[in-house]
Each structure stands twice: as structure tokens, then as C-alpha cells.
Design an enzyme around this catalytic site. Sequence first.
Site, PDB file in Angstrom:
ATOM      1  N   ASN A 207       1.552  -1.740  -0.225  1.00 18.19           N
ATOM      2  CA  ASN A 207      -0.070   0.015   0.030  1.00 18.19           C
ATOM      3  C   ASN A 207       0.594   1.110  -0.108  1.00 18.19           C
ATOM      4  O   ASN A 207       2.084   1.103  -0.287  1.00 18.19           O
ATOM      5  CB  ASN A 207      -1.086  -0.053   1.561  1.00 18.19           C
ATOM      6  CG  ASN A 207      -0.180  -0.309   2.225  1.00 18.19           C
ATOM      7  OD1 ASN A 207       0.126   0.716   2.898  1.00 18.19           O
ATOM      8  ND2 ASN A 207      -0.032  -1.009   3.661  1.00 18.19           N
ATOM      9  N   ASP A 276      -4.079  -6.774   4.819  1.00 17.34           N
ATOM     10  CA  ASP A 276      -5.027  -7.139   5.483  1.00 17.34           C
ATOM     11  C   ASP A 276      -5.121  -9.089   5.288  1.00 17.34           C
ATOM     12  O   ASP A 276      -5.690  -9.803   5.617  1.00 17.34           O
ATOM     13  CB  ASP A 276      -6.620  -6.805   5.326  1.00 17.34           C
ATOM     14  CG  ASP A 276      -6.536  -5.693   6.062  1.00 17.34           C
ATOM     15  OD1 ASP A 276      -6.184  -5.722   7.354  1.00 17.34           O
ATOM     16  OD2 ASP A 276      -7.661  -5.019   6.125  1.00 17.34           O
ATOM     17  N   LYS A 286       8.901 -17.568 -10.392  1.00 23.59           N
ATOM     18  CA  LYS A 286       7.858 -15.905 -10.996  1.00 23.59           C
ATOM     19  C   LYS A 286       7.453 -16.932 -11.969  1.00 23.59           C
ATOM     20  O   LYS A 286       7.311 -17.609 -13.000  1.00 23.59           O
ATOM     21  CB  LYS A 286       9.336 -15.356 -11.976  1.00 23.59           C
ATOM     22  CG  LYS A 286       8.695 -14.193 -12.778  1.00 23.59           C
ATOM     23  CD  LYS A 286       9.930 -13.332 -13.413  1.00 23.59           C
ATOM     24  CE  LYS A 286       9.404 -12.311 -14.506  1.00 23.59           C
ATOM     25  NZ  LYS A 286      10.212 -11.315 -15.883  1.00 23.59           N
ATOM     26  N   PHE A 319      -3.951   3.383  14.632  1.00 20.11           N
ATOM     27  CA  PHE A 319      -4.540   3.509  14.184  1.00 20.11           C
ATOM     28  C   PHE A 319      -5.263   4.123  13.207  1.00 20.11           C
ATOM     29  O   PHE A 319      -6.097   2.546  12.664  1.00 20.11           O
ATOM     30  CB  PHE A 319      -3.557   4.148  13.371  1.00 20.11           C
ATOM     31  CG  PHE A 319      -2.532   5.832  13.734  1.00 20.11           C
ATOM     32  CD1 PHE A 319      -1.665   5.272  14.697  1.00 20.11           C
ATOM     33  CD2 PHE A 319      -2.753   7.095  13.278  1.00 20.11           C
ATOM     34  CE1 PHE A 319      -0.850   6.266  15.263  1.00 20.11           C
ATOM     35  CE2 PHE A 319      -1.752   7.775  13.329  1.00 20.11           C
ATOM     36  CZ  PHE A 319      -1.032   7.474  15.013  1.00 20.11           C
ATOM     37  N   LYS A 333     -13.453   0.181  15.958  1.00 20.99           N
ATOM     38  CA  LYS A 333     -12.406  -0.404  15.512  1.00 20.99           C
ATOM     39  C   LYS A 333     -11.758  -0.109  17.213  1.00 20.99           C
ATOM     40  O   LYS A 333     -11.062  -1.111  17.828  1.00 20.99           O
ATOM     41  CB  LYS A 333     -11.354   0.151  14.892  1.00 20.99           C
ATOM     42  CG  LYS A 333     -11.713  -0.259  13.070  1.00 20.99           C
ATOM     43  CD  LYS A 333     -10.865   0.711  12.476  1.00 20.99           C
ATOM     44  CE  LYS A 333     -10.862   0.113  10.769  1.00 20.99           C
ATOM     45  NZ  LYS A 333     -10.230   0.981   9.655  1.00 20.99           N
ATOM     46  N   LYS A 337     -11.109  -3.699  19.476  1.00 23.57           N
ATOM     47  CA  LYS A 337      -9.654  -3.932  19.446  1.00 23.57           C
ATOM     48  C   LYS A 337      -9.362  -3.682  20.229  1.00 23.57           C
ATOM     49  O   LYS A 337      -8.149  -3.764  21.308  1.00 23.57           O
ATOM     50  CB  LYS A 337      -8.915  -3.610  18.195  1.00 23.57           C
ATOM     51  CG  LYS A 337      -9.407  -3.953  16.371  1.00 23.57           C
ATOM     52  CD  LYS A 337      -7.910  -3.361  15.669  1.00 23.57           C
ATOM     53  CE  LYS A 337      -8.634  -3.581  14.212  1.00 23.57           C
ATOM     54  NZ  LYS A 337      -7.932  -3.375  13.304  1.00 23.57           N
TER      55      LYS A 337
HETATM   56  N1  CTP Z   1      -3.505  -3.455  11.937  1.00 21.42           N
HETATM   57  C1  CTP Z   1      -3.390  -4.416  12.160  1.00 21.42           C
HETATM   58  N2  CTP Z   1      -2.960  -5.750  11.191  1.00 21.42           N
HETATM   59  C2  CTP Z   1      -3.554  -5.965  10.522  1.00 21.42           C
HETATM   60  C3  CTP Z   1      -4.860  -4.538  10.582  1.00 21.42           C
HETATM   61  C4  CTP Z   1      -4.781  -3.730  10.832  1.00 21.42           C
HETATM   62  O1  CTP Z   1      -2.128  -4.357  13.330  1.00 21.42           O
HETATM   63  N3  CTP Z   1      -4.053  -7.270   9.960  1.00 21.42           N
HETATM   64  C5  CTP Z   1      -3.939  -2.238  13.008  1.00 21.42           C
HETATM   65  C6  CTP Z   1      -3.446  -1.735  12.150  1.00 21.42           C
HETATM   66  O2  CTP Z   1      -1.562  -0.910  12.507  1.00 21.42           O
HETATM   67  C7  CTP Z   1      -4.129   0.270  12.864  1.00 21.42           C
HETATM   68  C8  CTP Z   1      -5.284  -0.900  12.883  1.00 21.42           C
HETATM   69  O3  CTP Z   1      -5.072  -1.360  13.189  1.00 21.42           O
HETATM   70  O4  CTP Z   1      -3.244   0.124  13.824  1.00 21.42           O
HETATM   71  C9  CTP Z   1      -6.582  -0.019  12.129  1.00 21.42           C
HETATM   72  O5  CTP Z   1      -6.555  -0.692  10.924  1.00 21.42           O
HETATM   73  P1  CTP Z   1      -6.966  -0.426   9.604  1.00 21.42           P
HETATM   74  O6  CTP Z   1      -6.126  -0.774   8.197  1.00 21.42           O
HETATM   75  O7  CTP Z   1      -7.861   0.811   9.704  1.00 21.42           O
HETATM   76  O8  CTP Z   1      -8.010  -1.263  10.026  1.00 21.42           O
HETATM   77  P2  CTP Z   1      -8.459  -2.586   9.878  1.00 21.42           P
HETATM   78  O9  CTP Z   1      -8.309  -3.239  11.248  1.00 21.42           O
HETATM   79  O10 CTP Z   1      -7.721  -3.447   8.671  1.00 21.42           O
HETATM   80  O11 CTP Z   1     -10.112  -2.917   9.410  1.00 21.42           O
HETATM   81  P3  CTP Z   1     -10.680  -2.197   8.118  1.00 21.42           P
HETATM   82  O12 CTP Z   1      -9.480  -2.513   6.894  1.00 21.42           O
HETATM   83  O13 CTP Z   1     -11.788  -3.009   7.294  1.00 21.42           O
HETATM   84  O14 CTP Z   1     -10.556  -1.017   7.782  1.00 21.42           O
END
Ligand code: CTP
Length: 395
Positions: A207, A276, A286, A319, A333, A337
Amino acid sequence: MSKNIVVAVCGGIAVYKTVDLVSRLKKKGHNVYVMMTKSACEFVTPLTFQTMSQNEVVTDMFAPVSNWEVEHISLATKADVMLVCPATANIIGKIASGIADDFVTTTIMATKAPKVICPAMNNNMYDNVVVQRNLSKLKNDGCYIVEPGEGFLACGTVGKGRLTELENIEDAIEEALCTDKDLLGKRVLVTAGPTREAIDPVRYITNHSSGKMGYEIAKRARIRGAEVTLVSGQVSLRPFSGINIIPVTSAQDMYNAVINEYDHSDIVIKAAAVADFTPKDKSEHKIKKSDSMSLELTKNPDILMNLGEKKAHQVLVGFCMETKELMENARKKLAKKNLDFIVANNLNTKGAGFGTDTNVVTIIDKLGNEQSLDIMSKGDVADIVLDKALEFIRK
Ligand code: CTP
């Protein structure tokens, strides 16, 4: 903010690097005052430092005074930081033993400002037990010692003794300028940057995260006295000096590193943009071109969720970046969490998001407080996040 930095320049070949350092400090907006020992003047003339610092350079205790302040006392009082660069074995010995026999040493003796000492000398001199003893003395007395680097030395030998990179000296000055060490004794764990999920040995999914927010948090925590571990995805940023950095690639790597550090952390701030999903099967070779291709993805561990489940004494901060329904998603969240608070931002807000030096955030805590902040530098956001984490530690 502009500060008064008094630079004691001693006689060593690294003096030419101090010229550049003075220029950099000026560009940052500081007032720089240079004083030189007699031997320093053999390497570079005072005129060079006068031009770079745009201030008169003092070299002689008994020169006719240009104003009626006693000059070594005036510089000593003016200093917010006293920098000794390069610091020779001789000056290190003098400061450690309380000798004040010229302008430079009397000024150093007379100041109450924090001292940053940057040794640079021949490697055998640096290794000498007396020099090492003097340096430990100075460290115990509260001086910041910026260790020399290793490499080719001007005297033709190879070893430890060359003046460290100027960035490390600038970091030490920033640390010394912060006198309120409110995070001293605290262990802060920060994650930053993107994760990379391998598809094959050549390609990956990632990303746009630059890591800037997490790196600023780690830096500010370090400056405020914390012991900082930064678990970082692949970014092109230089970590602040003195941070324990654990580089990782995938979400699974980040998970392993964070879990390892979790128990002994007091504050955990998860600023990383974790993927995710990851490709279900990573190809060993490859993948060759074809007319179409589909990729099956499988879920990565949610690191923060895991930390929330295992939470004991830690203050846990997440975050949340969204493109719509920011507050609703952030609140969800926060609860799901088991966080103490969450820092939410919208990618579409001007001044927020990936790669910028600024951010626009709302902080939502588990007690129901919501604080929306104006646009500010990521460094300032970092300080507010750390202030809030400290509040929760004290609760
Ligand atoms: N995070 C994490 N592990 C993951 C995904 C997210 O530790 N696999 C943590 C990120 O570092 C951040 C928080 O969870 O502090 C929220 O991440 P975000 O990407 O906004 O949300 P998600 O929980 O992944 O949900 P969504 O993608 O559905 O918005």
C-alpha cells in the site's frame, strides 16, 4: 523553534565537517555561536565559521572585548546546548577533569546547558583506556556522547574514531534540547510503514504508506526519554538515532516481531498500514505471463486485535485511516480491538494521508472523549499522541 547553540571547535581534521554542521544548524533557524581552540585555528580560520554562523567567532580569552559582557560567561549563559565538535582526546580529558585554562574550557565549565560531545580522533587514541574512562565519566555526568563512526581515518588507519555522520549529531542536539524527559524509563513499541505480501519472488502486494507518522512517533518518544523499539515495514526513511529498529517485510513478520516485544512494552502504538490479505500460495518461481490470472488471497493475522486480547498493563493505541464514515469506523475499531484510544484520519482530507508531512486527526478514547485536531505536522501529532498515552499510563 530557534535555539542558541554554542559550538566549541577543537583541533582535529574533522573540523571541516563542523563547518557543514554549523551551516545546517543555521538553516534549521538556530543561532549558532562558535568558539575555537588555538589548535582548531590551525585547521580552519575563524573567518570560515564567522561566515557560516553569521556571528563573531571567539578564539582568545584575552582579546579586546567587542562588548562589555564577560564573553565566556555570556556564551555560557546564552547556550541552550553546548556542542563540542570535534572533541579531541585533549578536550575530553580537560572537561572530565574540570580543567578550565582557555576560552573554550572556561565557557564549557561555566555553562549549565546540556553538553553534546562528538569525539573524533585516531582509533588507538579513542580505544585508549584513559579516553574511554573520561568518556564514561562525562556520560555519568549527564553529557550526551555521540559515538564516532568506523572506517578509514585521516591518519591512514582503519578503525573507530572518525566523526560520526552529521545527522547523528543533529539528533543528539535535538535530544539535548528536550529537557522534559517525561517518558524516561518507559518502553515504547511503535509500528510503521506498509507490509509487503509476496506473490512470487519478483512481485508483491503493498500500500502507499510512507511510514512518516510512525517514524515521527518513534523519534518524539526517543527525544522525550523513552526506550523505543520500531518495527518497520520497508520505507525510505532514516530512523532517529538511538532507536532499536526491527525491519520486517510481511504482516506475518510484523506480527512475530510485535508479539515478541509486547510483554515488556508500556506503550504500544500501531501506526503501520498492515495488509489485511496475503496471497494464499506464494509461487516459488516467477509466474509467467498468460492471458488472464487470478490471485486467491487469505486473511493475515490482525496484529492489533491480538494485542488487544492479550492486553495487561500496556497502553494500546491504534490508527484508523478511512475514506468514508471515519468516526463510526474508528469507534468500532476502538471497541473491537480493546484499545485505549485510536487516532483517526480521512485519506481525502487535505493535509492528511500518505506521504505528507502533516496530518489532520481525531483522537477517540475508550472513555468517550473525542478530540478533533487542526492540520499540524506529523511531529506535533506524535507529541499529542504520546501526551495522551502518558495520561492513560498515569490513570
Ligand atoms: N492492524 C493490524 N493488523 C492488521 C490490520 C490492521 O494490526 N492485519 C492495525 C493497524 O496498524 C491500525 C489498526 O489496526 O492501527 C486499524 O487498521 P485499519 O487498516 O484502519 O483497519 P482494519 O482493522 O484493517 O479494518 P478495515 O481494513 O476493514 O478498515
